[in-house]
Scaffold this motif. Structure first.
Motif, PDB file in Angstrom:
ATOM      1  N   ALA A 115       0.923  -1.022  -0.210  1.00  0.00           N
ATOM      2  CA  ALA A 115      -0.108  -0.140   0.134  1.00  0.00           C
ATOM      3  C   ALA A 115       0.963   1.000   0.045  1.00  0.00           C
ATOM      4  O   ALA A 115       0.548   2.328  -0.975  1.00  0.00           O
ATOM      5  CB  ALA A 115      -0.910   0.064   1.349  1.00  0.00           C
ATOM      6  N   LEU A 120      -0.956  -0.796  -4.037  1.00  0.00           N
ATOM      7  CA  LEU A 120      -2.419  -1.462  -4.310  1.00  0.00           C
ATOM      8  C   LEU A 120      -3.571  -0.878  -4.329  1.00  0.00           C
ATOM      9  O   LEU A 120      -4.398  -0.599  -4.263  1.00  0.00           O
ATOM     10  CB  LEU A 120      -3.063  -2.669  -2.694  1.00  0.00           C
ATOM     11  N   LEU A 142      -7.551   1.884  -1.331  1.00  0.00           N
ATOM     12  CA  LEU A 142      -7.609   0.417  -1.338  1.00  0.00           C
ATOM     13  C   LEU A 142      -9.412  -0.201  -0.685  1.00  0.00           C
ATOM     14  O   LEU A 142      -9.878   0.309  -0.510  1.00  0.00           O
ATOM     15  CB  LEU A 142      -7.260  -0.307  -0.757  1.00  0.00           C
TER      16      LEU A 142
END
Length: 305
Positions: A115, A120, A142
């Motif tokens: 992330a 992501l 996300l």
């Protein structure tokens, strides 16, 4: 995917089981006849684990050029000790690996690293149940899926951590070599099934092992490894050096179900999974210990009702 190379990315304070579980799958695959070239890389010279064990045979990131056929697995780390001041040491490498089209996988808290690198953004993902809320709040781009073993979004995989790293690694092996071979590797590891990513983070296998009786764990391991054969209470009692009556009583007292219910539930769960892989019904019946395809269909149908 045509490569047999798996690159394990190791942060400092990596969780040992997050790393070792997935490594063992690819190692056992080699023992079963399908070799993987396993590499270990890190932004640190001598990364250590969250439990205090250190590593020495680890290559620097810039020494490994990732290709689109590679599998890159980032093992989970202790978030509290994750040094974000070092982002510049590894984020470009990970971004490059994703951009080139490699399979990128995270185990447990390593979803935070994917992330942080922006990999992501716009993707479905998951992490350990204790961290799903924090991941979603910190990275709103996300879509964090709760209570899943692992989530696939294109060639990006995120898993819930600990033992689910094994499920993810078995899935990647199955992608390349088929369900029958993945089953063989799982049996070698005394894992009765490669759990599906769509399943919850629990199963009859795990639900019935939430106890501390070593003898019953041994019995459960034996059942797992011999699920395709006829299993009698007599042979299980001999393994535990107790009478059949005592074993029957002890098994139910620690697991909450009878030995027969446990065996049948494992067979049903394994059969449902293998049937989803489009394997021949006759092979699934044999693999799960059913006498006939008719018996398999009947029991799986009963389990749905």
């Amino acid at each position: 995917m045509g490569s047999n190379r798996v690159i394990f990315f190791i942060f400092n304070s990596v969780h040992l089981l997050d790393l070792a579980g997935a490594v063992t799958v690819f190692y056992e695959s080699g023992c079963c006849g399908k070799n993987y070239n396993i590499h270990y890389v890190s932004p640190y010279d001598n990364p250590g684990t969250s439990s205090g064990l250190g590593f020495t045979n680890v290559s620097p990131l810039n020494s490994v050029k990732v290709t689109m056929d590679d599998i890159v697995i980032v093992a989970g780390m202790e978030i509290e000790k994750w040094n974000r001041a070092d982002d510049h040491l590894w984020i470009p490498w990970l971004q490059s690996a994703a951009a080139i089209g490699a399979t990128i996988s995270s185990i447990c808290t390593a979803a935070f690293a994917l992330a942080a690198a922006g990999i992501l953004n716009g993707h479905n993902c998951t992490t350990h149940w204790a961290w799903t809320t924090a991941l979603q709040q910190k990275y709103p781009l996300l879509k964090v899926i709760e209570n899943k073993l692992f989530v696939q979004s294109g060639r990006i995989f995120t898993s819930a951590g600990i033992a689910t790293g094994i499920d993810l690694a078995l899935y990647l092996v199955e992608e390349q070599h088929g369900a029958a071979f993945a089953c063989l590797v799982a049996k070698d590891m005394v894992v009765y099934i490669r759990r599906d990513g769509m399943e919850a983070q629990n199963s009859i296998y795990l639900q019935s092992r939430q106890h501390i009786n070593h003898h019953i764990h041994q019995i459960q391991d034996y059942i797992t490894k011999h699920l395709q054969h006829k299993i009698t209470i007599g042979e299980l009692a001999e393994l535990a050096f107790v009478s059949e009556r005592n074993l029957t009583r002890l098994f139910k007292s620690v697991t909450g179900i009878t030995i027969g219910q446990y065996i049948q539930s494992l067979r049903q769960e394994k059969a449902r999974h293998l049937l989803k892989t489009k394997q021949k019904v006759a092979w699934v019946a044999k693999e799960c210990g059913y006498n006939s395809t008719a018996q398999l269909r009947k029991l799986v149908k009963e389990a749905k009702n």
